[in-house]
Design a protein around this motif. Structure first.
Motif, PDB file in Angstrom:
ATOM      1  N   ILE A  12       0.751  -1.344  -0.082  1.00 25.61           N
ATOM      2  CA  ILE A  12       0.119   0.095  -0.025  1.00 25.61           C
ATOM      3  C   ILE A  12       0.903   1.339   0.053  1.00 25.61           C
ATOM      4  CG2 ILE A  12      -1.896  -1.016   1.053  1.00 25.61           C
ATOM      5  CD1 ILE A  12      -0.761   0.880   3.475  1.00 25.61           C
ATOM      6  N   ASP A  13       2.136   1.080  -0.081  1.00 28.33           N
ATOM      7  CA  ASP A  13       3.016   2.155   0.072  1.00 28.33           C
ATOM      8  C   ASP A  13       3.829   2.199  -1.243  1.00 28.33           C
ATOM      9  OD1 ASP A  13       4.499   4.552   0.605  1.00 28.33           O
ATOM     10  OD2 ASP A  13       5.725   3.554   1.913  1.00 28.33           O
ATOM     11  N   PRO A  14       3.251   2.639  -2.399  1.00 26.71           N
ATOM     12  CA  PRO A  14       4.226   2.613  -3.683  1.00 26.71           C
ATOM     13  C   PRO A  14       4.830   3.882  -3.838  1.00 26.71           C
ATOM     14  CG  PRO A  14       1.820   3.467  -4.257  1.00 26.71           C
ATOM     15  CD  PRO A  14       1.787   3.039  -2.688  1.00 26.71           C
ATOM     16  N   PHE A  15       4.842   4.911  -2.834  1.00 30.51           N
ATOM     17  CA  PHE A  15       5.583   6.021  -3.010  1.00 30.51           C
ATOM     18  C   PHE A  15       6.626   6.302  -2.218  1.00 30.51           C
ATOM     19  CE2 PHE A  15       1.087   7.494  -3.994  1.00 30.51           C
ATOM     20  CZ  PHE A  15       1.208   7.678  -5.225  1.00 30.51           C
ATOM     21  N   SER A  16       7.008   5.456  -1.441  1.00 27.58           N
ATOM     22  CA  SER A  16       8.459   5.480  -0.650  1.00 27.58           C
ATOM     23  C   SER A  16       9.621   5.453  -1.145  1.00 27.58           C
ATOM     24  CB  SER A  16       8.166   4.392   0.639  1.00 27.58           C
ATOM     25  OG  SER A  16       8.382   2.964  -0.116  1.00 27.58           O
ATOM     26  N   ARG A  17       9.887   4.691  -1.960  1.00 23.05           N
ATOM     27  CA  ARG A  17      11.068   4.743  -2.890  1.00 23.05           C
ATOM     28  C   ARG A  17      11.044   5.554  -3.844  1.00 23.05           C
ATOM     29  NH1 ARG A  17      15.309   0.342  -1.770  1.00 23.05           N
ATOM     30  NH2 ARG A  17      14.616  -0.338   0.099  1.00 23.05           N
ATOM     31  N   LEU A  18      10.123   5.216  -4.650  1.00 26.78           N
ATOM     32  CA  LEU A  18       9.856   6.090  -5.907  1.00 26.78           C
ATOM     33  C   LEU A  18       9.624   7.542  -5.563  1.00 26.78           C
ATOM     34  CD1 LEU A  18       9.251   6.274  -9.093  1.00 26.78           C
ATOM     35  CD2 LEU A  18       6.639   5.886  -8.426  1.00 26.78           C
ATOM     36  N   GLY A  19       8.805   7.691  -4.803  1.00 24.69           N
ATOM     37  CA  GLY A  19       8.527   9.241  -4.405  1.00 24.69           C
ATOM     38  C   GLY A  19       9.594   9.897  -3.848  1.00 24.69           C
ATOM     39  N   GLY A  20      10.225   9.340  -3.031  1.00 22.50           N
ATOM     40  CA  GLY A  20      11.361  10.060  -2.330  1.00 22.50           C
ATOM     41  C   GLY A  20      12.462  10.255  -3.373  1.00 22.50           C
ATOM     42  N   LYS A  24      13.675  14.173  -4.520  1.00 18.18           N
ATOM     43  CA  LYS A  24      15.009  14.341  -4.466  1.00 18.18           C
ATOM     44  C   LYS A  24      15.830  14.942  -5.682  1.00 18.18           C
ATOM     45  CE  LYS A  24      15.799  10.729  -1.916  1.00 18.18           C
ATOM     46  NZ  LYS A  24      16.561   9.706  -0.975  1.00 18.18           N
ATOM     47  N   THR A  25      15.445  14.387  -6.995  1.00 15.45           N
ATOM     48  CA  THR A  25      15.819  14.522  -8.058  1.00 15.45           C
ATOM     49  C   THR A  25      15.522  15.919  -8.619  1.00 15.45           C
ATOM     50  OG1 THR A  25      15.875  12.205  -8.758  1.00 15.45           O
ATOM     51  CG2 THR A  25      16.015  14.030 -10.704  1.00 15.45           C
ATOM     52  N   PHE A  26      14.391  16.280  -8.052  1.00 15.23           N
ATOM     53  CA  PHE A  26      13.776  17.835  -8.583  1.00 15.23           C
ATOM     54  C   PHE A  26      14.116  18.948  -7.333  1.00 15.23           C
ATOM     55  CE2 PHE A  26      11.438  15.184 -11.625  1.00 15.23           C
ATOM     56  CZ  PHE A  26      11.551  15.909 -12.720  1.00 15.23           C
ATOM     57  N   HIS A  27      15.003  18.464  -6.569  1.00 12.04           N
ATOM     58  CA  HIS A  27      15.529  19.131  -5.459  1.00 12.04           C
ATOM     59  C   HIS A  27      14.432  19.813  -4.625  1.00 12.04           C
ATOM     60  CE1 HIS A  27      19.062  19.299  -7.441  1.00 12.04           C
ATOM     61  NE2 HIS A  27      18.581  19.880  -8.702  1.00 12.04           N
ATOM     62  N   LYS A  28      13.617  18.842  -4.179  1.00 16.08           N
ATOM     63  CA  LYS A  28      12.492  19.030  -3.213  1.00 16.08           C
ATOM     64  C   LYS A  28      12.646  18.316  -1.881  1.00 16.08           C
ATOM     65  CE  LYS A  28       9.895  21.437  -6.047  1.00 16.08           C
ATOM     66  NZ  LYS A  28       9.431  22.771  -5.949  1.00 16.08           N
ATOM     67  N   ASP A  29      14.008  18.504  -1.582  1.00 16.52           N
ATOM     68  CA  ASP A  29      14.537  17.779  -0.230  1.00 16.52           C
ATOM     69  C   ASP A  29      13.629  17.998   0.850  1.00 16.52           C
ATOM     70  OD1 ASP A  29      16.163  16.946  -2.188  1.00 16.52           O
ATOM     71  OD2 ASP A  29      17.851  17.922  -1.230  1.00 16.52           O
ATOM     72  N   GLY A  30      13.114  19.211   1.196  1.00 13.94           N
ATOM     73  CA  GLY A  30      12.380  19.816   2.103  1.00 13.94           C
ATOM     74  C   GLY A  30      11.085  19.120   2.224  1.00 13.94           C
ATOM     75  N   LEU A  31      10.467  18.849   1.092  1.00 16.75           N
ATOM     76  CA  LEU A  31       9.272  18.106   1.153  1.00 16.75           C
ATOM     77  C   LEU A  31       9.447  16.706   1.376  1.00 16.75           C
ATOM     78  CD1 LEU A  31       6.030  18.292   0.707  1.00 16.75           C
ATOM     79  CD2 LEU A  31       6.626  17.862  -1.656  1.00 16.75           C
ATOM     80  N   TRP A  32      10.451  16.176   1.268  1.00 14.45           N
ATOM     81  CA  TRP A  32      10.858  14.677   1.448  1.00 14.45           C
ATOM     82  C   TRP A  32      11.181  14.445   2.750  1.00 14.45           C
ATOM     83  CZ3 TRP A  32      15.741  12.660   2.685  1.00 14.45           C
ATOM     84  CH2 TRP A  32      15.663  11.096   2.768  1.00 14.45           C
ATOM     85  N   ILE A  33      11.817  15.594   3.553  1.00 11.12           N
ATOM     86  CA  ILE A  33      12.146  15.362   4.647  1.00 11.12           C
ATOM     87  C   ILE A  33      10.749  15.425   5.663  1.00 11.12           C
ATOM     88  CG2 ILE A  33      13.143  16.620   6.803  1.00 11.12           C
ATOM     89  CD1 ILE A  33      15.500  17.291   4.843  1.00 11.12           C
ATOM     90  N   VAL A  34       9.889  16.252   5.204  1.00 15.58           N
ATOM     91  CA  VAL A  34       8.638  16.433   5.950  1.00 15.58           C
ATOM     92  C   VAL A  34       7.730  15.021   5.642  1.00 15.58           C
ATOM     93  CG1 VAL A  34       6.124  17.547   5.723  1.00 15.58           C
ATOM     94  CG2 VAL A  34       8.207  18.879   5.599  1.00 15.58           C
ATOM     95  N   SER A  35       7.905  14.532   4.562  1.00 17.23           N
ATOM     96  CA  SER A  35       7.187  13.179   4.406  1.00 17.23           C
ATOM     97  C   SER A  35       7.603  12.036   5.267  1.00 17.23           C
ATOM     98  CB  SER A  35       7.307  12.645   2.932  1.00 17.23           C
ATOM     99  OG  SER A  35       6.912  11.437   2.717  1.00 17.23           O
ATOM    100  N   VAL A  36       9.199  12.096   5.292  1.00 21.16           N
ATOM    101  CA  VAL A  36       9.706  11.007   6.247  1.00 21.16           C
ATOM    102  C   VAL A  36       9.438  11.264   7.812  1.00 21.16           C
ATOM    103  CG1 VAL A  36      12.155  10.313   6.967  1.00 21.16           C
ATOM    104  CG2 VAL A  36      11.557  10.630   4.528  1.00 21.16           C
ATOM    105  N   ALA A  37       9.550  12.713   7.964  1.00 24.44           N
ATOM    106  CA  ALA A  37       9.102  13.093   9.517  1.00 24.44           C
ATOM    107  C   ALA A  37       7.684  12.611   9.948  1.00 24.44           C
ATOM    108  CB  ALA A  37       9.413  14.457   9.770  1.00 24.44           C
ATOM    109  N   LEU A  38       6.671  12.818   8.862  1.00 26.17           N
ATOM    110  CA  LEU A  38       5.338  12.549   9.236  1.00 26.17           C
ATOM    111  C   LEU A  38       5.268  11.009   9.185  1.00 26.17           C
ATOM    112  CD1 LEU A  38       3.245  14.755   7.258  1.00 26.17           C
ATOM    113  CD2 LEU A  38       3.111  14.468   9.408  1.00 26.17           C
ATOM    114  N   GLN A  66       0.536   5.589   7.024  1.00 29.96           N
ATOM    115  CA  GLN A  66       1.441   6.294   6.749  1.00 29.96           C
ATOM    116  C   GLN A  66       1.282   7.695   6.421  1.00 29.96           C
ATOM    117  OE1 GLN A  66       4.233   4.485   4.521  1.00 29.96           O
ATOM    118  NE2 GLN A  66       4.071   2.472   5.570  1.00 29.96           N
ATOM    119  N   LEU A  67       1.447   8.617   7.260  1.00 32.39           N
ATOM    120  CA  LEU A  67       0.698  10.021   7.056  1.00 32.39           C
ATOM    121  C   LEU A  67       1.789  10.822   5.840  1.00 32.39           C
ATOM    122  CD1 LEU A  67      -0.557  11.324  10.297  1.00 32.39           C
ATOM    123  CD2 LEU A  67      -1.835  10.247   8.393  1.00 32.39           C
ATOM    124  N   GLY A  68       2.923  10.279   5.794  1.00 33.51           N
ATOM    125  CA  GLY A  68       4.034  10.714   5.156  1.00 33.51           C
ATOM    126  C   GLY A  68       3.587  10.504   3.576  1.00 33.51           C
TER     127      GLY A  68
END
Length: 135
Positions: A12-20, A24-38, A66-68
């Motif tokens: 049920i978590d198709p975005f964990s590796r792909l989404g991260g 990160k590739t598009f320099h959205k590291d902040g959003l990725w960190i928020v996602s991991v923290a959530l 997984q709210l992230g």
């Protein structure tokens, strides 16, 4: 029971590796960190809550909340709305197609029955065929 519940968590978590990686590739590291923290906060929060309510199996259920995934999915959608819609459509097909035959088999036949095993194998082959044709 714990392992039966827990084995579905990665599905049920198709975005964990792909989404991260996309973020990160598009320099959205902040959003990725928020996602991991959530995600971590939801594991801890729901883990304590559900373990108190259901015992050890509650931690397995906490893996499904997984709210992230929400900010990660939103970030991917903002980067590429068209491909995200296609991905979402394909994920719906991948999740919806197998549900019908497997739920029907589970409801129709008791556990530990050879006919149930045979029908599950046949349903698996059918699902692979349908999914291959759809995607």
């Amino acid at each position: 029971t714990y392992l039966r519940i827990l084995c579905f968590a990665p599905i049920i978590d198709p975005f964990s590796r792909l989404g991260g990686e996309v973020l990160k590739t598009f320099h959205k590291d902040g959003l990725w960190i928020v996602s991991v923290a959530l995600t971590l906060a939801s594991f801890i929060g729901f883990g304590f809550l559900f373990t108190g309510m259901f015992g050890p199996v509650g931690m397995a259920w906490a893996n499904f909340l997984q709210l992230g995934m929400l900010p990660m999915a939103w970030g991917i959608y903002r980067l590429a709305p068209g491909p995200f819609r296609r991905l979402l459509r394909d994920l719906i097909v991948l999740y919806a197609v197998p549900i019908v035959p497997f739920v029907a088999i589970k409801l129709a036949l008791p556990e530990a029955m050879w006919l149930r095993i045979g029908l599950s194998i046949a349903a698996s082959i059918g699902v692979v065929g349908i999914t291959t044709l759809k995607l």
